[in-house]
Design an enzyme around this catalytic site. Structure first.
Site, PDB file in Angstrom:
ATOM      1  N   GLU A 194       0.654  -1.334   0.052  1.00 25.47           N
ATOM      2  CA  GLU A 194       0.193  -0.035  -0.067  1.00 25.47           C
ATOM      3  C   GLU A 194       0.745   1.413   0.017  1.00 25.47           C
ATOM      4  O   GLU A 194       0.621   2.181  -0.564  1.00 25.47           O
ATOM      5  CB  GLU A 194      -0.833  -0.173   1.102  1.00 25.47           C
ATOM      6  CG  GLU A 194      -1.998  -1.006   1.391  1.00 25.47           C
ATOM      7  CD  GLU A 194      -3.058  -1.058   0.340  1.00 25.47           C
ATOM      8  OE1 GLU A 194      -3.068  -0.024  -0.500  1.00 25.47           O
ATOM      9  OE2 GLU A 194      -3.969  -1.927   0.131  1.00 25.47           O
ATOM     10  N   GLU A 229     -12.402   0.359  -9.576  1.00 28.34           N
ATOM     11  CA  GLU A 229     -12.053  -0.456 -10.618  1.00 28.34           C
ATOM     12  C   GLU A 229     -12.950  -0.646 -11.786  1.00 28.34           C
ATOM     13  O   GLU A 229     -12.542  -0.562 -12.944  1.00 28.34           O
ATOM     14  CB  GLU A 229     -11.864  -2.311 -10.050  1.00 28.34           C
ATOM     15  CG  GLU A 229     -10.502  -2.365  -9.225  1.00 28.34           C
ATOM     16  CD  GLU A 229     -10.437  -1.511  -7.896  1.00 28.34           C
ATOM     17  OE1 GLU A 229     -11.314  -1.043  -7.647  1.00 28.34           O
ATOM     18  OE2 GLU A 229      -9.238  -1.704  -7.235  1.00 28.34           O
ATOM     19  N   GLU A 237     -18.456  -6.359  -2.429  1.00 36.84           N
ATOM     20  CA  GLU A 237     -17.196  -6.712  -2.342  1.00 36.84           C
ATOM     21  C   GLU A 237     -16.928  -8.191  -2.822  1.00 36.84           C
ATOM     22  O   GLU A 237     -16.125  -8.786  -3.473  1.00 36.84           O
ATOM     23  CB  GLU A 237     -16.687  -6.952  -0.814  1.00 36.84           C
ATOM     24  CG  GLU A 237     -16.039  -5.348  -0.530  1.00 36.84           C
ATOM     25  CD  GLU A 237     -14.761  -5.047  -1.280  1.00 36.84           C
ATOM     26  OE1 GLU A 237     -15.121  -4.704  -2.364  1.00 36.84           O
ATOM     27  OE2 GLU A 237     -13.656  -4.957  -0.546  1.00 36.84           O
ATOM     28  N   ASP A 243      -4.378  -9.552  -8.642  1.00 28.06           N
ATOM     29  CA  ASP A 243      -4.860  -8.771  -9.698  1.00 28.06           C
ATOM     30  C   ASP A 243      -3.650  -7.940 -10.204  1.00 28.06           C
ATOM     31  O   ASP A 243      -3.264  -7.887 -11.153  1.00 28.06           O
ATOM     32  CB  ASP A 243      -5.763  -7.706  -9.202  1.00 28.06           C
ATOM     33  CG  ASP A 243      -5.630  -7.179  -7.567  1.00 28.06           C
ATOM     34  OD1 ASP A 243      -4.647  -7.319  -7.108  1.00 28.06           O
ATOM     35  OD2 ASP A 243      -6.601  -6.407  -7.103  1.00 28.06           O
ATOM     36  N   THR A 248      -1.374   1.204 -10.692  1.00 32.38           N
ATOM     37  CA  THR A 248      -2.567   0.371 -10.197  1.00 32.38           C
ATOM     38  C   THR A 248      -3.376   1.467  -9.510  1.00 32.38           C
ATOM     39  O   THR A 248      -4.588   1.198  -9.105  1.00 32.38           O
ATOM     40  CB  THR A 248      -2.359  -0.928  -9.549  1.00 32.38           C
ATOM     41  OG1 THR A 248      -3.430  -1.707  -9.401  1.00 32.38           O
ATOM     42  CG2 THR A 248      -1.495  -0.604  -8.199  1.00 32.38           C
TER      43      THR A 248
HETATM   44  C1  DMJ Z   1      -6.245   0.428  -5.055  1.00 34.31           C
HETATM   45  O1  DMJ Z   1      -5.603   0.736  -3.935  1.00 34.31           O
HETATM   46  C2  DMJ Z   1      -5.558  -0.118  -6.136  1.00 34.31           C
HETATM   47  O2  DMJ Z   1      -6.025  -0.073  -7.450  1.00 34.31           O
HETATM   48  C3  DMJ Z   1      -5.248  -1.576  -6.007  1.00 34.31           C
HETATM   49  O3  DMJ Z   1      -4.399  -2.227  -6.888  1.00 34.31           O
HETATM   50  C4  DMJ Z   1      -6.381  -2.300  -5.671  1.00 34.31           C
HETATM   51  N1  DMJ Z   1      -7.539  -1.697  -5.460  1.00 34.31           N
HETATM   52  C5  DMJ Z   1      -7.405  -0.537  -4.693  1.00 34.31           C
HETATM   53  C6  DMJ Z   1      -8.824  -0.018  -4.826  1.00 34.31           C
HETATM   54  O4  DMJ Z   1      -9.737  -0.718  -4.710  1.00 34.31           O
END
Ligand code: DMJ
Length: 934
Positions: free
Chosen positions: A147, A406, A388, A294, A492
């Protein structure tokens, strides 16, 4: 002066794009060029309407960002229901999700480049100054490496990328000399100790001040990490290396990726969800494209785009091929086992996979992207947001929704690829739903339960980093953005990194390293960017024709074939020697039979009994199979009992000024009184009862008459309180927890039980609020005096007209009494964790174990709910509504099971070990999903 700025050609100056970067730039260009292809289909959206929607996004961003800055900054996140900042340590711990919070003003950093995309340059300049002035990266706090990388390092690098772009333009940021980059570098060095493992995979957490493994660090004993956690570093780390010239970051991120690639399951070419960082063994062997994996896939493809290194594309294509072969069951994406990829590992999907259609667009595989996106949109249309997790027959599996971006991301990329205005309409719906259901006076609140519309006191930083960017860009024309977005790649977390980095400091690039992979079939590899002119035919109705058959996929869905196959296998077989309904834990004969079947009994501390089956401990395979049937019966029995006893959560919606229905609190129902699911909701002004505990005749009946009485929990039974307020003329009651600080964010909701006597005399509705939710109402009374609420099973649409609606009255009367209790199921055998996540939010037993409490083989996993014949009966109804797709899937699953060498005990009976392993993995998967707030 930074190393980068020291005359080596990177840093503050933006190099011209070299021919090498054309690969990346063309990828972006190809996608954009398709927008001109569209000429017919869904009605085009006028420029005015697009501008209107773009302006609406700007206004919404101001509302979210402005409230964060006003009420929360310098805290990491805004708590939009209580209008304050979330400071780690000062709020009850929410578990791993708090590991994103490092006391470094997370939301501000995550918002930096959004400000520039949204053309708020002045605010950006101001925000950068605040970051430089206020943010400390040296806090004694344990944070998630993943994170911190995607949100903070990415945020600083995105901010730096746009700061140097603005500086180059000559108007803004003229004072800037790479200060954000210096902070990024400082943070990069702080994260490096996490990589001190033999595998090169990083530890999942690190202490920002003390690093890892020292006693003061309080971290470094973990053995596992998720694949996405270890495989989502390369973009930020490579950018940091290339911006600064310090190659170590890119080296470390590459090493972690190399290790993951080496460890892929060689026959399926899939990766598991979690891996041991020391041994490299897969800890969780299920594999999908959502939670836990993912962005590993995302970064392989994007690393190729940003760094131009063929090996990343080769890896991505190999995995993609496996995903499309095993995981993709259009429009579904279902997890499988890496060793048994023809076997589904779950019967539900998680919301994080909604990014995948966007990635498919980048790859150039438009058809399945359109299909999955359409399926997700149908789910959203049903629940307003993507829960979710949801089952293969589109029931809510886990009802929370933390405003994840997303789906908006995929919508944006699909619009870029197809130019189909349908996707603009989708974006418009997302905007409407956010404003209607998530907007609260102090920002936007996550949905605690998409079914009731209740809120959680949470606004994650990714909402500002990603959601507003994608929504704004969806409606923006080129001239609405002050720079060329095609010159950048989205990380991401939607942070922007310039594509020119591909030509900068390429010392680590491994170009054309195909020899290493010659054993792979690369016939379907795409070595260049997707050319949408070919992949996306010049047919304006192309996307529409793919979507059309999926229009009813959610509404007319039936349970998946796979589930029915399992169900059949149990039904067709012989009955177990001991029927679940006859079982008594005190009968020695029964215990003997259980033993033979490999079922053991565990007496839990609270007096309940847990059953566990280990097939290998059974006397024979036949006994093991009997044991499985017995367990199956027990699950059905238990879940039936639970269902009879369980009521879904309810909502308390504050409808008076200035809330106007925008704040919705999750409430526990009562097993007595007016059933809000059957009757019209009850609306009224609130008044505190006297005595506040409501345990005796009220001394202020005039104050509560015709109102909804507030009563404190404790000292007598819920039913007694209800009778007392009813006698005083109240039209409803809200019991507020006396346990200070309790909240539905951290404690499982429960239903209020009766008093063991007849409660038919109680006719008013009663709801329960934890202390934190209750104090929102009490605070509102202090501030506004008159507070009106709506008690219902699902929040009503918010609109200002709520002010004017009439207040219905209600009946009252009756009495009776005894001691307060929380309803408890009196099952003789309490199988642990019967609940699907959607149900686990509501316990009728205070000591009911949550999924995380289960630790044993035959404890019931969420997927077993689906193999429960009772439940399947409810939905299987062969009323002609089953789609062809379902039949196909059933056939397919039968074929898969028939052809599976693991199926050896009877034609359609899956080996017990494998079923138990599946269950176990489902439990673990759910536990992890709760933990991996990715
Ligand atoms: C984000 O922090 C990023 O996109 C991460 O890769 C996965 N999902 C969260 C938000 O849902």
């Amino acid at each position: 002066m930074s190393e980068a700025g020291g005359g080596r050609g990177f840093g503050s100056s933006v190099p011209q794009r070299a021919p090498w970067s054309l690969v990346a730039a063309t990828a972006a260009f190809c996608l954009v060029s398709a927008t001109s292809v569209w000429t017919a289909g869904a009605s085009p959206m006028s420029r005015e309407e697009k501008q209107k929607l773009g302006n609406q996004v700007l206004e919404m961003f101001d509302h979210a960002y402005g409230n964060y800055m006003e009420h929360a900054y310098p805290a990491d996140e805004l708590m939009p229901l209580t209008c304050r900042g979330r400071v780690r340590g000062q709020e009850p711990s929410r578990g791993d999700v708090d590991d994103a919070l490092g006391k470094f003003s997370l939301t501000l950093i995550d918002s930096l480049d959004t400000l520039v995309v949204l053309n708020k340059t002045k605010e950006f300049e101001d925000a950068v100054r605040k970051v430089l002035r206020d943010v400390n990266l040296d806090n004694d706090v344990v944070v998630s490496v993943f994170e911190t990388n995607i949100r903070v390092l990415g945020g600083l690098l995105g901010g730096h990328s746009l700061a140097i772009m603005l500086k180059e333009k000559g108007e803004y940021m003229q004072w800037y000399s790479d200060e954000l980059l210096q902070m990024a570098k400082q943070l990069g060095y702080k994260l490096l100790p996490a990589f001190n493992t033999t595998s090169g995979l990083p530890y999942p957490r690190i202490n920002l001040k003390f690093g890892i493994r020292k006693p003061e660090a309080r971290t470094g004993t973990e053995t596992d990490t998720c694949t996405a956690c270890a495989g989502t570093l390369i973009l930020e780390f490579a950018a940091l290396s290339r911006f600064t010239g310090a190659t170590i970051f890119e080296e470390y991120a590459r090493k972690a990726l190399d290790f993951l690639w080496e460890k892929r399951q060689r026959s399926s070419n899939l990766v598991g969800v979690t891996i041991n960082i020391h041994t490299g063994d897969w800890v969780r062997k299920d594999s999908g494209v959502g939670a836990g994996i993912d962005s590993y896939y995302e970064y392989l493809l994007k690393a190729y785009v940003l760094l131009g290194d063929d090996s990343f594309l080769e890896r991505f294509n190999t995995h993609y091929d496996a995903i499309m072969r095993y995981i993709s069951q259009p429009p579904l994406l279902l997890d499988v086992h890496i060793h048994k990829p023809m076997l589904n590992a779950r019967t539900w999907m998680d919301a994080l996979l909604a990014f995948f259609p966007g990635l498919q667009v980048l790859k150039g595989d438009i058809r399945p992207a359109i299909e999955t996106h359409e399926m997700l949109y149908q789910v959203i249309k049903k629940h307003n947001f993507l829960p979710e997790a949801f089952t293969t027959d589109f029931r809510v599996h886990w009802a929370q929704h933390p405003l994840r971006p997303e789906f908006a991301e995929s919508t944006y990329f699909l619009y870029k690829a197809t130019g189909d205005p349908y996707y603009l309409e989708v974006g418009k719906t997302l905007i409407e739903n956010l404003n209607k259901y998530a907007r609260v006076p102090c920002g936007f609140a996550a949905m605690k339960d998409v079914r009731t519309g209740s809120h959680e006191d949470r606004m994650d930083s990714f909402f500002l980093a990603e959601m507003f960017k994608y929504l704004y860009l969806l409606f923006a024309d080129k001239e609405d953005v002050i720079f060329d977005i095609e010159d950048y790649i989205f990380t991401t977390e939607a942070h922007l990194l310039p594509l020119w980095l591909s030509t900068t400091n390429q010392r680590l690039s491994k170009k054309n390293t195909t020899s290493e992979y010659t054993e792979l079939d690369d016939s379907n590899f795409d070595w260049t960017c997707p050319n949408t002119q070919i992949l996306f035919p010049n047919d304006p109705l192309y996307a529409q024709s793919i979507r059309e058959p999926l229009k009813n996929v959610v509404d007319k869905s039936c349970p998946r074939g796979i589930i029915r196959v399992r169900e059949e296998s149990f039904r067709s077989g012989a009955k177990p020697p001991l029927r679940a309904r006859d079982f008594m834990a005190t009968n020695p004969e029964h215990l003997e039979i259980l033993k033979k079947m490999g079922v053991s009994l565990i007496h839990l501390k609270d007096g309940r009994v847990q059953l566990v089956q280990h097939a290998i401990q059974a006397a024979s395979p036949i006994d093991a199979e009997d044991g499985l049937r017995f367990m199956q019966e027990m699950i059905e029995l238990s879940s039936q009992q639970q269902k009879e006893q369980q009521l879904p959560p309810r909502a308390v919606q504050i409808v008076s000024h200035p809330f106007f229905g925008r704040v919705v609190l999750t409430a526990g129902p009562a097993q007595f009184g007016l059933d809000l699911s059957k009757h019209k909701e009850t609306r009224g002004f609130v008044a505190s009862s006297k005595p506040y505990n409501g345990c005796s005749e009220l001394t202020n009946p005039e104050a509560v008459m015709g109102k909804i009485a507030l009563i404190q929990r404790g000292q007598c039974m819920f039913a007694e309180k209800a009778r007392n307020i009813q006698n005083a003329g109240a039209i409803g009651g809200i019991v507020i927890d006396d346990n200070e600080g309790s909240s539905s964010d951290t404690a499982p909701l429960f239903q209020m039980a009766g008093d063991g006597k007849d409660t038919d005399d109680i006719t008013i509705p009663m709801l329960f609020l934890f202390s934190k939710e209750g104090s929102i109402i009490l605070d509102a009374i202090r501030e506004y005096e008159e507070v009106e609420v709506l008690l219902s099973d699902k929040a009503k649409d918010r609109d200002p007209e709520m002010e004017n609606e009439e207040q219905p009255s209600s009946e009252n009367d009756s009495q009776n009494q005894s001691a307060e209790q929380i309803a408890s199921s009196s099952q003789e055998v309490d199988l642990v964790d019967q609940e699907s996540p959607e149900e686990s939010s509501l316990n009728s037993h205070p000591e009911s174990l949550s999924p995380a409490d289960t630790d044993n083989a035959a404890s019931i996993s969420p997927s077993e709910q689906n193999s429960n014949p009772t439940e399947n009966h409810e939905t299987t109804s062969l009323d002609g509504e089953c789609t062809d797709l379902d039949n196909q899937l059933q056939e397919q699953s039968e074929t898969e099971e028939d052809s599976n060498p693991n199926v050896s005990w009877g034609k359609k009976v899956q080996p017990i070990d494998s079923i138990l392993a599946d269950w176990n993995e489902d439990i673990e998967a759910f536990e992890m999903m709760e933990k991996d707030e990715l």
